[in-house]
Design an enzyme around this catalytic site. Structure first.
Site, mmCIF file in Angstrom:
data_model
loop_
_atom_site.group_PDB
_atom_site.id
_atom_site.type_symbol
_atom_site.label_atom_id
_atom_site.label_comp_id
_atom_site.label_asym_id
_atom_site.label_seq_id
_atom_site.Cartn_x
_atom_site.Cartn_y
_atom_site.Cartn_z
ATOM 1 N N GLU A 1 -4.633 -16.757 9.644
ATOM 2 C CA GLU A 1 -3.749 -17.858 9.250
ATOM 3 C C GLU A 1 -4.383 -19.205 9.578
ATOM 4 O O GLU A 1 -4.400 -20.125 8.747
ATOM 5 C CB GLU A 1 -2.390 -17.738 9.946
ATOM 6 N N ASP B 1 5.711 -6.983 2.474
ATOM 7 C CA ASP B 1 6.801 -6.169 1.932
ATOM 8 C C ASP B 1 7.748 -5.627 2.993
ATOM 9 O O ASP B 1 8.778 -5.034 2.661
ATOM 10 C CB ASP B 1 6.255 -5.020 1.069
ATOM 11 N N ASP B 2 7.441 -5.825 4.288
ATOM 12 C CA ASP B 2 8.363 -5.347 5.319
ATOM 13 C C ASP B 2 9.146 -6.474 5.982
ATOM 14 O O ASP B 2 9.889 -6.232 6.935
ATOM 15 C CB ASP B 2 7.601 -4.548 6.383
ATOM 16 N N ARG C 1 -5.351 -6.897 7.984
ATOM 17 C CA ARG C 1 -4.998 -6.161 6.770
ATOM 18 C C ARG C 1 -4.730 -7.132 5.622
ATOM 19 O O ARG C 1 -4.453 -8.301 5.828
ATOM 20 C CB ARG C 1 -3.745 -5.311 6.995
ATOM 21 N N TYR D 1 0.852 -1.189 0.000
ATOM 22 C CA TYR D 1 0.000 0.000 0.000
ATOM 23 C C TYR D 1 0.888 1.240 0.000
ATOM 24 O O TYR D 1 2.066 1.195 0.365
ATOM 25 C CB TYR D 1 -0.941 0.001 1.205
#
Length: 324
Positions: A274, A187-188, A156, A90
């Site tokens: 999950e 992405d982190d 999220r 994002y």
């Protein structure tokens, strides 16, 4: 007087030449063997009519050629299973920096396909340009998160992960699926290259520890005799799969065999996505422990520090608009 010397010299000269020739001939040297096959063929000519030497055969060379002909041909190496990495992303000040770090890791992994899904209604120019220069096989998707789900306590990237799953199923809908493995790469996160070697052999669902998560240095599956028997976690040990999103991979065949398996919004409690997803495709008994029976941390749930832009000007901006 001169005429007498010259006449004697010419009389002795033939005898001197005969003696020299006799001394030069070695009676022990074998005579050259005559062959009916010429070294140069009168009919084999190259450009400009020059003679081309014919290749002479020898017993040693013929035997070597026969050995090479009888040697079995090497079979091509089997194709590596493709690793599909689904990454939700994002817009934020550190987005490009996060994606750059992740791309530098993925670029070192063989046979990896990056599925990058933006949380927005259209593709952004920043991400499109970034992927064009990334040098990676990739698919660029986009789907916005509904406004009602943008709450701090709600999960999220649900819609983005489901979009990646839908793309995979649609791509392999009318063709036989090649061997592949899917995992969810935020992405982190930070990844060791060893992790990709571990997950590539996933038969159904594989699991491993995750560092810096759950308020602990790490969380991991507890393994006994090669089977998962419990969870070392800092939050709700009673979860069916007490594992972080970065802690598992799924075979592509399992994804295709379970077309209704998705991440759910309704009926899924916070922190349970999950578990709710994995319950649809496997059981705890079927999990495959990786990373030395889940004793090595090969992925870290790192978080970039929030950027301080208090001194960013609002009016007197730079004359050059630089992408960050």
């Amino acid at each position: 007087m001169k005429s007498a010397l010259c006449s004697r010299f010419f009389i002795l000269l033939p005898w001197i030449l005969i003696v020299i020739i006799m001394l030069d001939v070695d009676p022990r040297r074998p005579a050259p063997q005559l062959t009916s096959r010429p070294y140069f063929s009168p009919h084999a000519v190259g450009c400009g009519g020059s003679r081309v030497p014919l290749r002479r055969s020898s017993p040693g060379r013929d035997a070597a050629e026969k050995r090479n002909e009888s040697r079995p041909q090497l079979q091509p190496e089997p194709r590596l299973p493709t690793i599909y990495a689904i990454t939700p992303t994002y817009s934020r000040p550190v987005q490009k920096a996060e994606l750059t770090r992740l791309a530098n890791t993925f670029r070192q992994v063989a046979q990896l396909h990056w599925i990058l899904v933006e949380d927005r209604a259209t593709r952004s120019e920043l991400v499109s340009s970034f992927l064009a220069r990334a040098g990676l096989p990739n698919t660029h998707l986009h789907v916005p998160t509904p406004r009602r789900y943008k709450r701090p306590w709600l999960p999220r990237a649900t819609e983005q992960r489901n979009a990646g799953l839908a793309w995979l199923r649609q791509r392999h809908q009318h063709q036989s699926a090649q061997p592949g493995v899917l995992f969810f790469a935020d992405d982190d996160n930070t990844y060791s290259l060893e992790l990709f070697q571990e997950m590539r052999t996933t038969r159904k669902v594989s699991v491993w520890p995750v560092g810096l998560v759950g308020g602990r240095r790490y969380e991991r599956p507890l393994v006994k005799n090669g089977k998962v028997v419990g969870w070392y976690t800092g939050w709700r040990e009673d979860r069916p799969f007490a594992i972080d999103m970065a802690g598992f991979a799924v075979s592509l065949q399992v994804i295709l065999s379970n077309p209704k398996a998705v991440f759910k919004r309704r009926g899924s409690q916070p922190g349970m996505q999950e578990s709710d997803f994995l319950k649809q495709i496997t059981t705890v008994e079927e999990l495959e422990p990786k990373a030395s029976n889940c004793t090595k941390v090969l992925v870290w749930h790192t978080r970039t520090e929030k950027v301080n832009l208090a001194n960013e000007p609002k009016y007197h901006l730079d004359t050059v608009n630089i992408e960050v």
